[in-house]
Write an enzyme that holds these catalytic residues in place. Structure first.
Site, mmCIF file in Angstrom:
data_model
loop_
_atom_site.group_PDB
_atom_site.id
_atom_site.type_symbol
_atom_site.label_atom_id
_atom_site.label_comp_id
_atom_site.label_asym_id
_atom_site.label_seq_id
_atom_site.Cartn_x
_atom_site.Cartn_y
_atom_site.Cartn_z
ATOM 1 N N ASN A 4 0.871 -1.168 0.000
ATOM 2 C CA ASN A 4 0.000 0.000 0.000
ATOM 3 C C ASN A 4 0.913 1.223 0.000
ATOM 4 O O ASN A 4 1.487 1.560 1.035
ATOM 5 C CB ASN A 4 -0.865 -0.046 1.261
ATOM 6 C CG ASN A 4 -1.928 1.031 1.270
ATOM 7 O OD1 ASN A 4 -1.902 1.942 0.446
ATOM 8 N ND2 ASN A 4 -2.840 0.933 2.219
ATOM 9 N N ARG A 86 -2.262 -1.936 -3.755
ATOM 10 C CA ARG A 86 -3.508 -1.178 -3.672
ATOM 11 C C ARG A 86 -3.396 0.006 -4.630
ATOM 12 O O ARG A 86 -2.415 0.757 -4.583
ATOM 13 C CB ARG A 86 -3.668 -0.676 -2.238
ATOM 14 C CG ARG A 86 -4.892 0.156 -2.055
ATOM 15 C CD ARG A 86 -5.066 0.526 -0.619
ATOM 16 N NE ARG A 86 -6.272 1.310 -0.466
ATOM 17 C CZ ARG A 86 -6.613 1.900 0.653
ATOM 18 N NH1 ARG A 86 -5.869 1.778 1.719
ATOM 19 N NH2 ARG A 86 -7.731 2.595 0.718
ATOM 20 N N HIS A 175 -12.634 2.570 -0.910
ATOM 21 C CA HIS A 175 -12.594 1.595 0.190
ATOM 22 C C HIS A 175 -13.198 0.257 -0.225
ATOM 23 O O HIS A 175 -13.640 -0.520 0.627
ATOM 24 C CB HIS A 175 -13.399 2.068 1.433
ATOM 25 C CG HIS A 175 -12.768 3.178 2.206
ATOM 26 N ND1 HIS A 175 -13.530 4.163 2.795
ATOM 27 C CD2 HIS A 175 -11.489 3.452 2.495
ATOM 28 C CE1 HIS A 175 -12.721 5.003 3.416
ATOM 29 N NE2 HIS A 175 -11.470 4.601 3.256
ATOM 30 N N LEU A 204 -15.372 3.228 9.146
ATOM 31 C CA LEU A 204 -15.208 4.519 9.820
ATOM 32 C C LEU A 204 -13.780 4.654 10.331
ATOM 33 O O LEU A 204 -13.441 4.171 11.413
ATOM 34 C CB LEU A 204 -16.208 4.635 10.996
ATOM 35 C CG LEU A 204 -17.682 4.352 10.679
ATOM 36 C CD1 LEU A 204 -18.538 4.496 11.933
ATOM 37 C CD2 LEU A 204 -18.199 5.276 9.575
ATOM 38 N N ARG A 236 -12.015 15.715 6.016
ATOM 39 C CA ARG A 236 -12.807 15.946 4.796
ATOM 40 C C ARG A 236 -14.243 16.289 5.167
ATOM 41 O O ARG A 236 -14.792 15.723 6.110
ATOM 42 C CB ARG A 236 -12.797 14.702 3.906
ATOM 43 C CG ARG A 236 -11.475 14.485 3.214
ATOM 44 C CD ARG A 236 -11.413 13.151 2.506
ATOM 45 N NE ARG A 236 -10.397 12.301 3.095
ATOM 46 C CZ ARG A 236 -10.257 11.006 2.831
ATOM 47 N NH1 ARG A 236 -11.083 10.399 1.998
ATOM 48 N NH2 ARG A 236 -9.300 10.311 3.404
ATOM 49 N N ARG A 280 -9.773 10.106 18.731
ATOM 50 C CA ARG A 280 -9.487 9.955 20.173
ATOM 51 C C ARG A 280 -9.315 11.305 20.854
ATOM 52 O O ARG A 280 -9.785 11.507 21.973
ATOM 53 C CB ARG A 280 -8.233 9.097 20.376
ATOM 54 C CG ARG A 280 -8.495 7.626 20.131
ATOM 55 C CD ARG A 280 -7.219 6.860 19.971
ATOM 56 N NE ARG A 280 -6.549 7.239 18.725
ATOM 57 C CZ ARG A 280 -5.586 6.537 18.159
ATOM 58 N NH1 ARG A 280 -5.145 5.447 18.728
ATOM 59 N NH2 ARG A 280 -5.038 6.932 17.031
ATOM 60 N N GLU A 329 -14.126 -0.073 14.606
ATOM 61 C CA GLU A 329 -13.704 -1.266 15.367
ATOM 62 C C GLU A 329 -13.507 -0.961 16.841
ATOM 63 O O GLU A 329 -13.657 -1.836 17.691
ATOM 64 C CB GLU A 329 -12.372 -1.807 14.802
ATOM 65 C CG GLU A 329 -12.513 -2.440 13.442
ATOM 66 C CD GLU A 329 -11.162 -2.675 12.767
ATOM 67 O OE1 GLU A 329 -10.156 -2.899 13.471
ATOM 68 O OE2 GLU A 329 -11.118 -2.636 11.531
ATOM 69 N N ASN A 330 -13.107 0.281 17.129
ATOM 70 C CA ASN A 330 -12.661 0.581 18.495
ATOM 71 C C ASN A 330 -13.603 1.399 19.355
ATOM 72 O O ASN A 330 -13.490 1.371 20.574
ATOM 73 C CB ASN A 330 -11.316 1.312 18.442
ATOM 74 C CG ASN A 330 -10.215 0.417 17.899
ATOM 75 O OD1 ASN A 330 -9.938 -0.632 18.467
ATOM 76 N ND2 ASN A 330 -9.615 0.810 16.788
ATOM 77 N N GLU A 377 -7.224 -5.039 4.832
ATOM 78 C CA GLU A 377 -7.086 -4.782 3.398
ATOM 79 C C GLU A 377 -5.871 -5.514 2.823
ATOM 80 O O GLU A 377 -5.902 -5.966 1.690
ATOM 81 C CB GLU A 377 -6.985 -3.272 3.154
ATOM 82 C CG GLU A 377 -8.351 -2.617 3.341
ATOM 83 C CD GLU A 377 -8.313 -1.103 3.391
ATOM 84 O OE1 GLU A 377 -7.644 -0.571 4.296
ATOM 85 O OE2 GLU A 377 -8.954 -0.473 2.551
HETATM 86 P P1 ADP Z 1 -7.136 5.564 7.996
HETATM 87 O O1 ADP Z 1 -6.691 4.170 7.567
HETATM 88 O O2 ADP Z 1 -8.232 6.153 7.173
HETATM 89 O O3 ADP Z 1 -6.006 6.522 8.266
HETATM 90 P P2 ADP Z 1 -7.906 4.210 10.477
HETATM 91 O O4 ADP Z 1 -8.845 3.165 10.038
HETATM 92 O O5 ADP Z 1 -6.546 3.831 10.930
HETATM 93 O O6 ADP Z 1 -7.830 5.396 9.418
HETATM 94 O O7 ADP Z 1 -8.633 5.007 11.672
HETATM 95 C C1 ADP Z 1 -8.050 6.102 12.284
HETATM 96 C C2 ADP Z 1 -9.064 6.707 13.248
HETATM 97 O O8 ADP Z 1 -9.433 5.706 14.221
HETATM 98 C C3 ADP Z 1 -8.514 7.895 14.025
HETATM 99 O O9 ADP Z 1 -9.474 8.939 14.026
HETATM 100 C C4 ADP Z 1 -8.331 7.334 15.414
HETATM 101 O O10 ADP Z 1 -8.500 8.312 16.397
HETATM 102 C C5 ADP Z 1 -9.430 6.309 15.493
HETATM 103 N N1 ADP Z 1 -9.149 5.315 16.540
HETATM 104 C C6 ADP Z 1 -8.114 4.447 16.603
HETATM 105 N N2 ADP Z 1 -8.165 3.722 17.751
HETATM 106 C C7 ADP Z 1 -9.251 4.162 18.436
HETATM 107 C C8 ADP Z 1 -9.848 3.836 19.691
HETATM 108 N N3 ADP Z 1 -9.331 2.908 20.490
HETATM 109 N N4 ADP Z 1 -10.975 4.494 20.036
HETATM 110 C C9 ADP Z 1 -11.500 5.440 19.236
HETATM 111 N N5 ADP Z 1 -10.983 5.798 18.057
HETATM 112 C C10 ADP Z 1 -9.884 5.183 17.645
#
Ligand code: ADP
Length: 391
Positions: A4, A86, A175, A204, A236, A280, A329-330, A377
């Site tokens: 990637n 990718r 995506h 998300l 964005r 976060r 996920e988180n 991915e």
């Molecule tokens: P990308 O691949 O588009 O850069 P990610 O899928 O890695 O993005 O997601 C990043 C986002 O996930 C950030 O806004 C980060 O704050 C949020 N994030 C990561 N871990 C956590 C968590 N434990 N709780 C809440 N948000 C989280």
């Protein structure tokens, strides 16, 4: 090998396939900077990081190949039987993943017009591996390909048709690899064939999009001509009244480039919270009572919920709502907020399961399942690569 590559980075994961066993994964960052390339990797649960000499993708890839040999992660370079990349934009030309030879390279290059920030660096990654591993098949996996099944009524914009015909202005969606991957895993969890399910997948992360999937195919998706459309994201804006753009250009004298920067890099959670694009940080500020942070989170979750509702209407019901990527996920809080009031669709969150981020987070009584599925991915890229080269 799954790759990637971004403008200043290159992420890699090396798998044994079809066992899906990860050998090593790592990341090159600050490619192009004068201070050298930052390299980090994790091997056997141990993480290491250092700086290497060089300024180009090509140098990073040469280093990686030497590194794999030195660390004896491969016995010979012939063991690398395919490299999957990718690629952001496949336009209407690439409806699926594809082997990249002369003609395909040229097409990816031509499609740079539609993805100027991504396609050229994706191609740089492909060229670097072609040079480092001559004869090894290079495969492109497109973010847009999964959405090539969108019906015409979903991908056209209501503007004069000549802009579609002459300039290819339409919704492409992005995506795709992630939506496809989590949909398949979701179907496995629900123990039903994907083709028999109506699913809404919510990716998300810093970038965010939603996809409505019917009969295993992407039927509607929130990103559009570019990845700025749809949901509110880290930086964005997502969907906007187009007059906002022309009004600001006229009032403030902004150029197209300046508007692009404002809407791509200074908007979303960052723009409204006036604090950070990182979820976060924003949630921590909201917990401290920061008003703009609270408003930005309400806007974010409301837009997700509205999109789920709209997609459920268009799909004629929904069997599963899937959350994935960094936030999906988180953050149990986000999932709860986005699903609040969705009981009329048969989707009710089970608070305990949600707090524990279990696979299924809906109540037993829910007729629509709500799932948390980590996206992967890179694994999807490896699987697609294997499928293409074994043809
Ligand atoms: P990308 O691949 O588009 O850069 P990610 O899928 O890695 O993005 O997601 C990043 C986002 O996930 C950030 O806004 C980060 O704050 C949020 N994030 C990561 N871990 C956590 C968590 N434990 N709780 C809440 N948000 C989280």
């Amino acid at each position: 090998m799954a790759i990637n590559s971004g403008s200043s980075s290159l992420k890699f994961q090396l798998f044994v396939m079809p066992e899906e066993e990860l050998i090593v994964k790592g990341l090159f960052e600050r490619i192009g900077s004068k201070e050298g390339i930052a390299f980090s990797y994790s091997l056997n649960n141990e993480k290491k990081a250092f700086t290497i000499e060089g300024t180009t993708h090509q140098e990073a890839v040469s280093f990686l190949i030497d590194f794999l040999m030195k660390e004896q992660l491969v016995a010979s370079l012939e063991e690398i039987t395919g490299v999957g990349h990718r690629v952001a934009h496949g336009g209407e030309y690439f409806k699926a993943s594809s082997l990249v030879e002369e003609k395909e390279s040229q097409m990816i290059h031509e499609l740079s017009k539609l993805a100027p920030l991504h396609n050229p660096v994706n191609l740089a990654g492909i060229e670097a591996f072609k040079a480092a591993l001559p004869g090894c098949p290079q495969v492109a996996i497109f973010d847009t390909a999964f959405h090539q099944t969108l019906p015409t009524s979903q991908y056209l914009y209501p503007i004069p048709m000549k802009y579609y015909r002459e300039d290819k202005i339409r919704k492409y969606g992005f995506h795709g690899t992630s939506h496809q991957f989590v949909a398949q895993v979701g179907a496995n969890i629900l123990d039903k064939p994907l083709e028999e399910l109506k699913l809404i997948t919510c990716h998300l992360g810093n970038g965010a999009s939603i996809c409505g999937i019917k009969e295993g195919k992407s039927h509607m998706t929130s990103m559009g001509f570019t990845p700025i459309a749809g949901l509110m994201m880290g930086t964005r804006c997502g969907d906007l009244d187009p007059s906002v753009v022309t009004y600001l250009q006229e009032e403030k004298g902004y150029t197209a480039e300046e508007m692009n920067t404002i809407l791509n890099n200074e908007s979303g959670l960052l723009g409204v919270s006036e604090l950070s694009n990182d979820f976060r940080d924003v949630i921590a500020a909201a917990d401290m009572g920061e008003e703009q942070a609270i408003i930005s989170l309400d806007m974010f979750t409301s837009k997700v919920k509205q999109t789920i509702g709209a997609y459920a209407a268009e799909l004629g019901g929904v069997d599963g709502i899937i959350f994935t990527a960094g936030i999906g996920e988180n953050s149990s809080w986000v999932r709860e907020k986005c699903c609040e009031g969705l009981s009329f669709l048969g989707a009710t969150i089970d608070v305990d399961s949600n707090n524990q981020s279990k696979e299924i987070i809906s109540t037993k009584e829910s007729t629509t399942a709500i799932l948390v599925v980590p996206t992967n991915e890179e694994l999807m890229i490896a699987k697609e690569t294997m499928a293409i080269i074994s043809k």
